[in-house]
Design an enzyme around this catalytic site. Structure first.
Site, mmCIF file in Angstrom:
data_model
loop_
_atom_site.group_PDB
_atom_site.id
_atom_site.type_symbol
_atom_site.label_atom_id
_atom_site.label_comp_id
_atom_site.label_asym_id
_atom_site.label_seq_id
_atom_site.Cartn_x
_atom_site.Cartn_y
_atom_site.Cartn_z
ATOM 1 C CE LYS A 1 -2.045 2.688 2.180
ATOM 2 N NZ LYS A 1 -2.006 4.486 2.161
ATOM 3 C CD GLU B 1 12.391 3.369 9.275
ATOM 4 O OE1 GLU B 1 11.980 4.165 10.168
ATOM 5 O OE2 GLU B 1 12.434 3.630 8.130
ATOM 6 C CB CYS C 1 12.254 8.328 9.586
ATOM 7 S SG CYS C 1 13.083 6.992 8.569
ATOM 8 C CD GLU D 1 9.776 11.924 12.598
ATOM 9 O OE1 GLU D 1 8.577 11.379 12.735
ATOM 10 O OE2 GLU D 1 10.813 11.377 11.966
#
Lengths: 281, 487
Positions: free
Chosen positions: B193, B267, B301, B398
């Protein structure tokens, strides 16, 4: 209507990317399975052996220093080239052995698949056979596999193309350069496959191929100070003598045993270097 | 940078635009789903638009996969697993993967343009990083497919079955490669996806899978939004979930997986510390900081989004960093001279803006590069905050944008303590000429990846992944196989 006349091919040696006649000017006759004339192959001399070792030594450092990814790509490229010459190679195998087309194709297919297998090894050798070592002290300690250097490989005498790929590609994928001696009886398919390295971006000198009489070449190869590894797969009656001669310069040797894991040959031509690095501020 | 800097006896030394042609992307108006080896008719689905974030204009329409589409994809993957892929010799699976690697290399230029258009990242990065690494990843795992017995997981490790894989929008093609290559090498089949804002490169990849003659159903690609992903995660027919994305969504996925006990790798986010000791060569440090935070607009990330500088060199580093930031070329992602492209979406731009405003409110000192930003599309100027304290939101959350937060330290112990003062643990950088100190620090950092005197390096042979709330499981390397083996 008359049948078209074949253009016959002159087979030579492959040294440093060049296709050369033996410096001795000698050739020998290669026959098909029923004794018919197939071709004249070059009969390499001891001087040709020494030239090939010089070429292999000259190419070794840069071959090893090229990335594992690049070495993998080049070996895979060689397989791609072989795939597009599958029928030509099978034709040579078929005539050499006097077998059916399908059986010959089987050997060629297996040879190409083995090349692909070795292409996939280049960037895994360090991961499978190297690693970190938890020493009892403030050190970061790791072991890295390295090639042993120049490997002389005696191809199986039965002329199996898959067997030939094994003796050549195993040392190559670990970063060694190779001087290979093709089967005396059946050198043509091996030579045709080696020729394809010229279109597969294999740097000159990385693979050198000699044809001729092992009785003449064996001692020079085995005693050569600049040969670091010796694959005696096809050495037959000379295997024991070559293994003894190789002790002069502590050359690593590989002799196949029944039931060998296919990585055993590959492991025979890698060394391990261990690095200790201090940790602390 | 002053204008006089750019004048020479030859005249102006301004860069002329060097745009790559958008036509190379060969985009269609609309895309269907890739299920069972075929593209479905787009008109039979609900269609949504994907935008070019550099202009805000639509690029193409694509299908929003429904629960029943997901179901069809999972059933196709199950059938392919049981009838073909699971029992195919490893050497044959390898050859399929080598084919895919080669086809990606052959269509690299097209893929780079597609990715840049859909994502907004500079063509220099898609051309030199995303696409070549995607090909390399397939090449590397191709080599494992017939060597699984040597990987350290037993003589004949078995695959898990059908993997449901959900990937983010920051490296769309590369993340697809990271997910598909090890899964296929190990003998699993896949339902992938892609992210809602970046579906296109995965659909070009689907064409490549067709060209490679991969058996139908081995890989299915179901585009859509979060509801499509949720349907995939909850589907009873999958054996494994692999997710790359935010920690928040990762938590939800772990809860769903907890109810079924199926295999999971995550992750997730990060707040990487880039630690600079005073003995480090400052020219290289500045380039490393720039790469660490402005690569891919900071949509990374593992970005080095917290800069920890030893106090004695902090002023010098900040001065040089600001000067270097002013030289970054921000603008048209298709221009080969561009360093920093567009922010991927309006939503992401809002999030960045909100956190930057919080940084100013909380008292940190903001400096943004003096570049002109295009007047349409989504943009944010490269920004560094100094005077940041560990309690500031910009030091804890973040941001996932081109925004760096700088803190200082006095001792290696303090550097380690500050670097570890985060719930995340994905990546860190260490800059020092002293190898022994670098290794001492590296051993104490709670992070899955540590770069020494470099940053943001990726290679298919090198395991990548996080600790703590950055997730679990590794992608890349020998370890990357474990996520797809029943061992």
């Amino acid at each position: 209507m008359s049948e078209r006349l074949d253009v016959m091919k002159t087979y030579k040696l492959l040294i440093k990317g060049q296709f050369l006649r033996s410096e001795s000017g000698r050739t020998y006759e290669v026959s098909d399975a029923v004794g018919g004339f197939l071709a004249n192959a070059a009969r390499a001399s001891r001087k040709d052996v020494r030239e090939a070792v010089v070429a292999a030594r000259g190419a070794q450092a840069s071959w090893w220093e090229s990335s594992a990814y690049l070495k993998g790509q080049i070996l895979y490229r060689w397989a791609e080239m072989a795939e597009s010459r599958r029928r030509d190679l099978a034709d040579l195998v078929q005539r050499a052995w006097g077998i059916g087309e399908d059986e010959a194709l089987e050997d060629v297919n297996a040879a190409i698949d083995r090349l692909v297998w070795y292409a996939g090894w280049t960037d895994k050798i360090a991961q499978v056979y190297g690693g970190a070592n938890p020493v009892a002290g403030p050190y970061f300690n790791f072991s890295v596999p390295r090639p042993c250097g120049v490997v002389a490989a005696i191809a199986p005498s039965n002329g199996s193309l898959q067997g030939w790929v094994d003796v050549v590609a195993a040392p190559l994928c670990a970063g060694n350069t190779v001087v290979a001696v093709a089967s005396h009886e059946h050198p043509l398919a091996a030579f045709a496959l080696a020729e394809l390295t010229a279109t597969a971006d294999v740097p000159p000198g990385v693979l050198n191929l000699l044809t001729g009489d092992l009785a003449e070449l064996a001692e020079t190869l085995a005693r050569h100070e600049d040969v670091d590894g010796l694959d005696l797969t096809g050495a037959g009656e000379f295997a024991t003598a070559m293994a003894e001669w190789s002790a002069d310069s502590i050359t690593r040797t590989y002799r196949p045993h029944p039931g060998d894991d296919p990585t055993r040959r590959l492991r025979s031509f890698i060394e391990t270097t261990t690095v200790w690095h201090t940790m602390g501020y | 940078m002053s204008d006089s800097f750019l004048v020479s006896p030859l005249g102006s030394l301004e860069y002329a635009p060097a745009p790559e042609s958008a036509a190379l992307a060969r985009l269609s108006d609309s895309y269907g789903l890739f299920i069972d080896g075929r593209f479905s008719d787009p008109e039979s689905h609900e269609l949504v638009e994907t935008l070019n974030p550099a202009t805000g204009e639509p690029l193409a329409r694509y299908a929003r996969g429904s629960t029943s589409d997901v179901d069809a994809a999972v059933r196709s993957a199950r059938h392919a697993y049981e009838s073909v892929w699971r029992d195919l010799p490893g050497s044959e699976r390898a050859k399929y993967l080598f084919r895919i690697a080669r086809l990606i290399q052959e269509r690299a230029r097209e893929l780079a343009v597609v990715e840049t258009l859909d994502n907004g990242k500079p063509i220099r990065e898609t051309r030199d990083v995303d696409v070549p690494l995607a090909a390399a990843h397939f090449f590397y795992y191709a080599g494992w497919a017939d060597k699984l017995g040597y990987a350290g997981y037993g003589a004949a490790p078995r695959p898990l079955g059908v993997a449901g894989q959900i990937i983010p929008w920051n490296f769309p093609l590369l993340m697809a490669a990271w997910k598909l290559a090890p899964a296929l090498a190990a003998g699993n089949t896949c339902v992938l996806k892609p992210a809602e804002t970046t579906p296109l490169s995965a659909l070009v990849l689907a064409e490549i899978l067709q060209q490679a003659d991969l058996p139908p159903g081995v890989v299915n690609i179901v585009t859509g939004d979060g509801t499509t992903g949720a349907a995939l995660v909850a589907h009873p027919g999958i054996d494994k979930v692999a997710f790359t994305g935010s920690t928040e969504v990762g938590r939800r996925i772990q809860r769903t997986a907890a109810q079924t006990g199926r295999h999971l790798t995550l992750e997730l986010g990060g707040k990487g510390a880039n630690i600079v000791f005073e003995d480090a060569p400052l020219d290289e440090v500045i380039e490393g900081i720039i790469d660490g935070i402005f690569f891919n607009q900071g949509h990374v990330c593992c970005a080095g989004s917290r800069l920890l500088v030893e106090e004695s060199v902090a002023d010098e580093v900040l001065r040089r960093l600001r000067r270097r930031m002013d030289q970054l070329r921000v603008g048209d992602p298709l221009d080969k001279n561009t360093d920093v492209g567009a922010v991927n979406s309006a939503t992401q731009l809002d999030k960045i803006t909100e956190l930057v405003e919080a940084g100013e409110r909380e008292g940190a000192l903001r400096y943004s590069a003096s570049c002109a930003l295009p007047d349409r599309g989504y943009w944010f100027a490269p920004t560094v905050f100094s005077n940041v304290s560990q309690t500031h939101r910009i030091a804890r959350e973040e941001i996932f944008g081109p925004v760096l937060s700088m803190l200082t330290f006095r001792t290696p112990d303090e550097a380690v303590a500050k670097a570890n003062n985060t719930p995340y643990g994905l990546a860190c950088g260490v800059w020092s000429e002293k190898g022994s100190r670098t290794l001492w620090v590296a051993e104490r950092l709670k992070a899955g990846v540590i770069w020494a005197n470099t940053y943001n390096q990726f290679d298919p042979t090198s395991p990548f992944g996080g600790v703590r709330e950055s997730g679990f499981g590794r992608e890349g390397g020998r370890q990357g196989l474990e996520a797809y083996l029943d061992v």
